[in-house]
Each structure stands twice: as C-alpha cells, then as structure tokens.
Write an enzyme that holds these catalytic residues in place. Structure first.
Site, PDB file in Angstrom:
ATOM      1  CE  LYS A  36      -3.996   2.217   1.371  1.00 17.00           C
ATOM      2  NZ  LYS A  36      -5.366   2.118   0.805  1.00 17.00           N
ATOM      3  N   GLY A 104      -4.307   1.133  -4.126  1.00 19.11           N
ATOM      4  CA  GLY A 104      -4.363   2.587  -4.128  1.00 19.11           C
ATOM      5  C   GLY A 104      -5.057   3.136  -2.897  1.00 19.11           C
TER       6      GLY A 104
HETATM    7  N1  LIG Z   1     -18.698  -7.732   0.105  1.00 23.23           N
HETATM    8  C1  LIG Z   1     -18.583  -7.228   1.319  1.00 23.23           C
HETATM    9  N2  LIG Z   1     -19.249  -7.775   2.363  1.00 23.23           N
HETATM   10  C2  LIG Z   1     -19.133  -7.251   3.607  1.00 23.23           C
HETATM   11  N3  LIG Z   1     -18.372  -6.199   3.924  1.00 23.23           N
HETATM   12  C3  LIG Z   1     -17.675  -5.609   2.933  1.00 23.23           C
HETATM   13  C4  LIG Z   1     -17.733  -6.083   1.592  1.00 23.23           C
HETATM   14  N4  LIG Z   1     -16.935  -5.303   0.835  1.00 23.23           N
HETATM   15  C5  LIG Z   1     -16.384  -4.400   1.665  1.00 23.23           C
HETATM   16  N5  LIG Z   1     -16.829  -4.569   2.920  1.00 23.23           N
HETATM   17  C6  LIG Z   1     -16.470  -3.768   4.106  1.00 23.23           C
HETATM   18  O1  LIG Z   1     -16.607  -2.395   3.772  1.00 23.23           O
HETATM   19  C7  LIG Z   1     -15.593  -1.630   4.420  1.00 23.23           C
HETATM   20  C8  LIG Z   1     -14.807  -0.847   3.367  1.00 23.23           C
HETATM   21  O2  LIG Z   1     -14.100  -1.778   2.548  1.00 23.23           O
HETATM   22  P1  LIG Z   1     -12.549  -1.606   2.255  1.00 23.23           P
HETATM   23  O3  LIG Z   1     -11.816  -1.239   3.505  1.00 23.23           O
HETATM   24  O4  LIG Z   1     -12.105  -2.836   1.544  1.00 23.23           O
HETATM   25  O5  LIG Z   1     -12.602  -0.320   1.298  1.00 23.23           O
HETATM   26  P2  LIG Z   1     -11.421   0.380   0.483  1.00 23.23           P
HETATM   27  O6  LIG Z   1     -11.947   0.597  -0.879  1.00 23.23           O
HETATM   28  O7  LIG Z   1     -10.191  -0.419   0.637  1.00 23.23           O
HETATM   29  O8  LIG Z   1     -11.225   1.825   1.183  1.00 23.23           O
HETATM   30  P3  LIG Z   1      -9.885   2.790   1.207  1.00 23.23           P
HETATM   31  O9  LIG Z   1     -10.071   3.785   0.110  1.00 23.23           O
HETATM   32  O10 LIG Z   1      -9.970   3.415   2.579  1.00 23.23           O
HETATM   33  O11 LIG Z   1      -8.660   1.964   1.040  1.00 23.23           O
HETATM   34  C9  LIG Z   1     -14.741  -2.620   5.225  1.00 23.23           C
HETATM   35  O12 LIG Z   1     -15.213  -2.675   6.558  1.00 23.23           O
HETATM   36  C10 LIG Z   1     -15.012  -3.946   4.512  1.00 23.23           C
HETATM   37  O13 LIG Z   1     -14.826  -5.073   5.337  1.00 23.23           O
HETATM   38  C1  LIG Z   2      -9.108   7.966   4.381  1.00 20.85           C
HETATM   39  C2  LIG Z   2      -9.749   7.046   3.342  1.00 20.85           C
HETATM   40  N1  LIG Z   2     -10.100   5.790   3.963  1.00 20.85           N
HETATM   41  C3  LIG Z   2      -8.824   6.803   2.146  1.00 20.85           C
HETATM   42  N2  LIG Z   2      -7.618   6.173   2.604  1.00 20.85           N
HETATM   43  C4  LIG Z   2      -8.533   8.071   1.375  1.00 20.85           C
HETATM   44  C5  LIG Z   2      -9.740   8.542   0.629  1.00 20.85           C
HETATM   45  C6  LIG Z   2      -9.512   9.820  -0.121  1.00 20.85           C
HETATM   46  C7  LIG Z   2     -10.739  10.315  -0.834  1.00 20.85           C
HETATM   47  C8  LIG Z   2     -10.535  11.674  -1.400  1.00 20.85           C
HETATM   48  C9  LIG Z   2     -11.712  12.083  -2.280  1.00 20.85           C
HETATM   49  O1  LIG Z   2     -11.955  11.460  -3.318  1.00 20.85           O
HETATM   50  O2  LIG Z   2     -12.411  13.029  -1.916  1.00 20.85           O
HETATM   51 MG   LIG Z   3      -8.371   0.033   1.482  1.00 19.99          MG
END
Ligand SMILES: Nc1ncnc2c1ncn2[C@@H]1O[C@H](COP(=O)(O)OP(=O)(O)OP(=O)(O)O)[C@@H](O)[C@H]1O
Ligand SMILES: C[C@H](N)[C@H](N)CCCCCC(=O)O
Ligand SMILES: [Mg+2]
Length: 222
Positions: A36, A104
C-alpha cells in the site's frame, strides 16, 4: 507459453468500495506480496495490517508503505497536515520476484501532491489494474468514469470486480459499454474473515489468477 508474474494495482470507484478486501483475496489467490504505497489514517488499523490478518498462505510478504499519514483524509490533505510533501519519485515498486498486489487510496483522481493524482502513480508504476465497483445508486456513472479514465490513458485493465448485491441491469450495462473483462464478484458478507478470503481466493484461481500463471502475457509490455 511462458509463466509470468501477476503484478496488479487494485483501484476502485472511490473510497470504502472494498479495495482492501479484494486486495486480500487477490493476495491469497496469487500467494502474492502486498504493498500500500500511501496509507492515510492509521487507526483503528491500516490496510496492510488488515490484509495481513486475512491472508493465510506462507509465501506473501508485506512491504512497508512509502507514506504513513495520520489523518484519515485525502492523502494530499493528510500530508499537508503533517507538513509532508509527497514526492512521486519515492514511489518505487518493492523489489520482489513474487506476484505483487498494490492497493491505491480512494479512487483514481485522488490527489497525492500538486499536479500528481493517484492515476499518475498508476501510470508511473506501469501495472495492470483491477477495478472494484461497489454497488450503490450512482455506481454506474462512477464505474464508467473510472474505466474511461484508465482506457484514455492506455492503462491496461485486468478485470472489473463487482462488490455487493447482484444488479444485472447495472452490471450488464457497465460491461457492454466498457468492454472490460469481468472477474468473480463479491457478495455482501456477514463475516469478512480469513476463511471468507480463502473461499473467494479459490474462485479467483478458478477464473485464471494462479500463483504460477501460464499463458500469453495479459498486458502489453513495451
Ligand atoms: N462484500 C462485502 N461484504 C461485507 N463487507 C464488505 C464487503 N466489501 C467491503 N466490505 C467492508 O466495507 C468496508 C470498506 O471496505 P474496504 O476497507 O475494503 O474499502 P477500500 O476501498 O479499501 O477503502 P480505502 O479507500 O480506505 O482503502 C470494510 O469494513 C469492509 O470489510
Ligand atoms: C481515508 C480514506 N479511507 C482513504 N484512505 C482516502 C480517501 C480519499 C478520498 C478523497 C476524495 O476522493 O475526496
Ligand atoms: Mg483500502
């Protein structure tokens, strides 16, 4: 036919769409390393720690983030809050001979530094992408904008992952309009743990993502 490394950048249509969950599944399926580059927000946990807790194979290694920022905000703002200037040249792929999953932060147009968006990092790293599309009202537009931004820049798309309730009208339109390959989907899960990740990893391996992938390389390399 030769073996090739799967080195993939997991992006998505925004934040909280399931990139970390999908990254954990891909890491497990490929027995890949995980990186990451920018973590914004360190509590209650980081994405690297989450993926580490969800992956059970003995091969995967977890590389340190290039930037660990305290504020759970857009990286450019989180960096500014600590008087840090994110420097694009500090983003260098970890040295590994293994498959690699890179995650990302937020979506493609999230700013990292003045004039440098997440999509510029993606272009700099020259990785194929996996795009996560979480299902909500508005996700058609967000998904097509994301896919078009990648396609216009010539950035290869390894596959699209739908996450959430099955919505055929949404998914069929996105796939037909964009022409991108679709990967296995995630359903809404009551429990997101290592056993769940392991079950989905088997589906992604059956789809074609295997630790020693064999075949013509899935992305054009110059
Ligand atoms: N299919 C699913 N079933 C249940 N929970 C889910 C599912 N997909 C995502 N989640 C939950 O939704 C939340 C957000 O997901 P995740 O952390 O993977 O998002 P992200 O896109 O990685 O966000 P970031 O931009 O912060 O990296 C987490 O608590 C994750 O466990
Ligand atoms: C803090 C959050 N969970 C992510 N790591 C960063 C998300 C940035 C979003 C910015 C935006 O699109 O407005
Ligand atoms: Mg994430």
């Amino acid at each position: 036919m030769t073996t090739f490394l799967e080195q993939l950048f997991v992006t998505g249509i925004g934040t909280d769409v399931g990139k970390t969950l999908v990254a954990a599944i891909l890491t497990e399926a490929l027995q890949a390393d995980y990186w990451k580059p920018v973590q914004a927000g360190l509590t209650p946990t980081t994405d690297t720690a989450t993926v580490r807790s969800l992956v059970t194979n003995p091969v995967s290694r977890f590389h340190p983030e290039a930037y660990r920022l305290v504020l759970p905000a857009s990286p450019h703002a989180a960096a500014a809050a600590e008087n840090i200037r994110i420097q694009p040249e500090r983003f260098v792929l970890p040295r590994t001979t293994n498959n690699l999953i890179v995650e990302g932060a937020g979506g493609l147009f999230v700013p990292l530094a003045p004039g440098f968006l997440l999509v510029d990092l993606l272009a700099q790293l020259q990785l194929a992408t996996v795009v996560v599309s979480r299902n909500y009202l508005g996700s058609i537009n967000h998904t097509l904008l994301t896919l078009e931004a990648l396609q216009r820049r010539g950035l290869p798309i390894r596959g699209l992952v739908f996450n959430g309730e099955v919505t055929p009208a949404t998914e069929e339109f996105i796939l037909e309009h964009s022409g991108v390959p679709v990967m296995p989907r995630l359903r809404p899960e009551a429990v997101t743990d290592a056993a769940m990740v392991s079950r989905y990893a088997a589906e992604f391996r059956a789809w074609g993502l295997t630790p020693g992938s064999v075949g013509p390389h899935p992305r054009p390399l110059s």
